[in-house]
Write a protein that holds these residues in place. Structure first.
Motif: not given
Length: 167
Positions: A1-7, A83-86, A97-100, A103-107
């Motif tokens: 699994m890729v280690d990713w996150g937000f800031r 502004h969804f750019y990867l 897909s993980a980012v989306l 975000l959609l779970e929050r919505c």
């Protein structure tokens, strides 16, 4: 699994995001006869709102951005996904897909409508449709997609809670 996150984004991120936008949108904009090296960056600068933008990091490094800007949908909670750019080096690894999904779970918790605009012919449209977005309208350059409140992907497809399940 890729280690990713937000800031949380800051004003200092605008140039990195503008440059990434120019890279990831270039092929689609050229195909549509709309690529302008200055305009592609300036449009991002003009619409960049750090308060609503998250920077995507992979292994601690800048890898993209996504904005979820609050909107109103006839008195109902709504957002514009923008502004969804990867970074191309991070694409194809499940990060988008993980980012989306996050975000959609929050919505979904807010029972919010989500809208976005994707360029005609962009492969990103398939990603959005897999996550419950449907066609709303289009013009020669843009396709407007919407994910109505209450829609969640599931085994039986997408349905509003008041709709009977299809069997």
């Amino acid at each position: 699994m890729v280690d990713w996150g937000f800031r949380q984004a800051s004003a200092a991120d605008v140039e990195a995001v503008a440059e990434l936008r120019a890279v990831v949108m270039r092929a689609d904009l050229e195909r549509l006869g709309r690529y302008d090296e200055h305009r592609v960056r300036q449009r991002l600068r003009d619409g960049f709102l750090p308060a609503h933008t998250r920077v995507i990091e992979v292994d601690g490094d800048f890898a993209g951005s996504v904005a979820l800007r609050p909107a109103d949908d006839n008195g109902r909670s709504a957002y514009w996904l923008e502004h969804f750019y990867l970074d191309p080096r991070a694409q194809g690894r499940g990060i988008g897909s993980a980012v989306l999904r996050e975000l959609l779970e929050r919505c979904d918790r807010e029972d919010a409508v989500v809208r976005l605009i994707v360029l005609q012919g962009s492969p990103a449209r398939r990603l959005y449709e897999r996550h419950g977005f449907t066609f709303e309208r289009e013009d020669p350059v843009d396709v407007h997609l919407v994910r109505p409140a209450g829609r969640r992907p599931g085994r039986e497809g997408l349905r509003h809670p008041q709709e009977p399940a299809r069997r």
